[in-house]
Design a protein around this motif. Sequence first.
Motif, PDB file in Angstrom:
ATOM      1  N   ARG B   3       0.859  -1.188   0.000  1.00 32.17           N
ATOM      2  CA  ARG B   3       0.000   0.000   0.000  1.00 32.17           C
ATOM      3  C   ARG B   3       0.893   1.235   0.000  1.00 32.17           C
ATOM      4  O   ARG B   3       1.801   1.348   0.827  1.00 32.17           O
ATOM      5  N   ARG B   4       0.623   2.168  -0.898  1.00 39.30           N
ATOM      6  CA  ARG B   4       1.476   3.352  -1.025  1.00 39.30           C
ATOM      7  C   ARG B   4       0.793   4.562  -0.383  1.00 39.30           C
ATOM      8  O   ARG B   4      -0.372   4.851  -0.654  1.00 39.30           O
ATOM      9  N   LEU B  33       3.891  -1.454   3.661  1.00 34.74           N
ATOM     10  CA  LEU B  33       3.598  -0.035   3.384  1.00 34.74           C
ATOM     11  C   LEU B  33       4.783   0.630   2.696  1.00 34.74           C
ATOM     12  O   LEU B  33       5.934   0.362   3.024  1.00 34.74           O
ATOM     13  N   ASP B  34       4.461   1.515   1.774  1.00 38.47           N
ATOM     14  CA  ASP B  34       5.500   2.300   1.100  1.00 38.47           C
ATOM     15  C   ASP B  34       5.172   3.787   1.309  1.00 38.47           C
ATOM     16  O   ASP B  34       4.236   4.304   0.700  1.00 38.47           O
ATOM     17  N   SER B 144      -0.406   0.751  11.395  1.00 40.92           N
ATOM     18  CA  SER B 144      -1.137  -0.518  11.519  1.00 40.92           C
ATOM     19  C   SER B 144      -2.524  -0.405  10.893  1.00 40.92           C
ATOM     20  O   SER B 144      -2.986  -1.316  10.190  1.00 40.92           O
ATOM     21  N   TRP B 145      -3.180   0.699  11.157  1.00 40.90           N
ATOM     22  CA  TRP B 145      -4.504   0.953  10.557  1.00 40.90           C
ATOM     23  C   TRP B 145      -4.405   0.917   9.033  1.00 40.90           C
ATOM     24  O   TRP B 145      -5.264   0.323   8.355  1.00 40.90           O
ATOM     25  N   LEU B 146      -3.349   1.518   8.497  1.00 36.91           N
ATOM     26  CA  LEU B 146      -3.181   1.566   7.042  1.00 36.91           C
ATOM     27  C   LEU B 146      -2.901   0.171   6.476  1.00 36.91           C
ATOM     28  O   LEU B 146      -3.149  -0.089   5.297  1.00 36.91           O
ATOM     29  N   GLN B 147      -2.408  -0.727   7.329  1.00 40.08           N
ATOM     30  CA  GLN B 147      -2.219  -2.128   6.916  1.00 40.08           C
ATOM     31  C   GLN B 147      -3.480  -2.945   7.125  1.00 40.08           C
ATOM     32  O   GLN B 147      -3.473  -4.157   6.897  1.00 40.08           O
ATOM     33  N   GLY B 148      -4.537  -2.298   7.656  1.00 40.66           N
ATOM     34  CA  GLY B 148      -5.807  -3.019   7.792  1.00 40.66           C
ATOM     35  C   GLY B 148      -6.129  -3.482   9.194  1.00 40.66           C
ATOM     36  O   GLY B 148      -7.116  -4.190   9.412  1.00 40.66           O
TER      37      GLY B 148
END
Lengths: 273, 273
Positions: B3-4, B33-34, B144-148
């Motif tokens: 995810r960018r 994440l990127d 972590s949220w951005l990773q789901g």
Amino acid sequence: MTRRIAICAPSTPFTREDAARVMALAHAEFPGLDLVFHDQCFASEGHFAGPDEVRLEAFVACANDPAFDAVWFVRGGYGANRIAMDALPLLEAPAYDKQYLGYSDGGTLLASLFRAGIGQSVHAPMPVDLRREGGEVAVRRTLSWLQGDPAGLEPSLADGQPAVAFNLMTLAMLCGTPLLPDLRNHVVMVEEVAEYHYAVDRLLFHVTNCLALAGIAGLRLGRVSQVPENDRPFGWAVEEMVHHWCAKTGIAYLGAADIGHDVDNKIVPFGLA
Amino acid sequence: MTRRIAICAPSTPFTREDAARVMALAHAEFPGLDLVFHDQCFASEGHFAGPDEVRLEAFVACANDPAFDAVWFVRGGYGANRIAMDALPLLEAPAYDKQYLGYSDGGTLLASLFRAGIGQSVHAPMPVDLRREGGEVAVRRTLSWLQGDPAGLEPSLADGQPAVAFNLMTLAMLCGTPLLPDLRNHVVMVEEVAEYHYAVDRLLFHVTNCLALAGIAGLRLGRVSQVPENDRPFGWAVEEMVHHWCAKTGIAYLGAADIGHDVDNKIVPFGLA
């Protein structure tokens, strides 16, 4: 005929010593005026000049007393908003035939009364201004006005347009609430004290966006004084901020207003002078 | 799938050193994440991370780039309101399929996007939180949220009601302007930092009076931290102020919210979580 002026404290407390100085000045120079400090001016509870109920009761008593020609707010600070809405339904016939004078935080009450069409709201120096260096000139300006002298009127009022004058933060806190009067066709004057430049820009954003569709005649900028130093300079002068936000929101910028938290603060009757 | 995440500065500037620390943390612990810091994060002009046009262009570029899944505001400060209204008409299809994350002054952009129905606005810790003592935990929460991972969600969201979260001053400056979203049936969470108690009371007066008729589900109070000492104590605790103004305006007070300008600040997706 003697004009009787009731003085109360809708926001924060005064001292008996300073009240005595104001009385002495009025007594010596304005024999046609009779100032009466309500005892509530010297009440204190936390931040305020007494609890909400005490401040409310004092203001309503002064406003409803037919013996008084005017109600003068002793000082600002913060707190008039906590009694303004409750005061309105308590005001009786004598309250409609009076001037109400003050500025800064007192603008909340001036606005509420103006909105309700009760009496004449007047942005004007307060007793507390005697504490400023050379503050007698400010206090005298209001006392002269109360004796019927129009010399202290803000000069741009000569254009004959209806006007209001507010501390910028005070006006910002009224925008969007049921306390804000209909300002259609009114010149809106604003001044500010002791706010960071970024906070002034933020308040101008708020106020211009809130008033964009209110049909005001335009904005006038009073003095913005005692700006605290931030960790870095803001980069814009206050007049540039006003230009920016007026342009963004389609509000006419009309130039300077001779008002501010200082001894030169002039008199602005709400509506037509 | 990687995810960018694009990072830009709608308000005030960041430093390359701190950006490197955030990158290192993400690289070490979040291989999925990127993170891409837009160069505009390091621009500076007066108070801001570059002039309005530069901040606007960077935000719009990040939002419109289909290669990114989210736009993360690097920090608050003040300034997002100067680009929010101009940004909306420039946003294209890829901007509608993105998360926007930040808090504090960034709430202005979150509100504007939410109002316009563009993407998913999320109140969440920002890269700048790494500067706090123990700040890694806050930055990790957003990553972590951005990773789901939903573990960082504000706990009261479990009630299933739509919600928004704001810095109180930021929300106050939106009330009454065209940037405020329709908050009908929403729980409104507020937090504040570095404001005097009297100023918090004044902001609560403003916000509750503005939202009194907006049909919100109720108000939740986050942390009010780093309150400066005034010349005299205010006399009321913040929770008492909230009780007072909610009662006055008929807004339901729903209790605490786990948000604030601190490392424990939780995640609040605007609308339904």
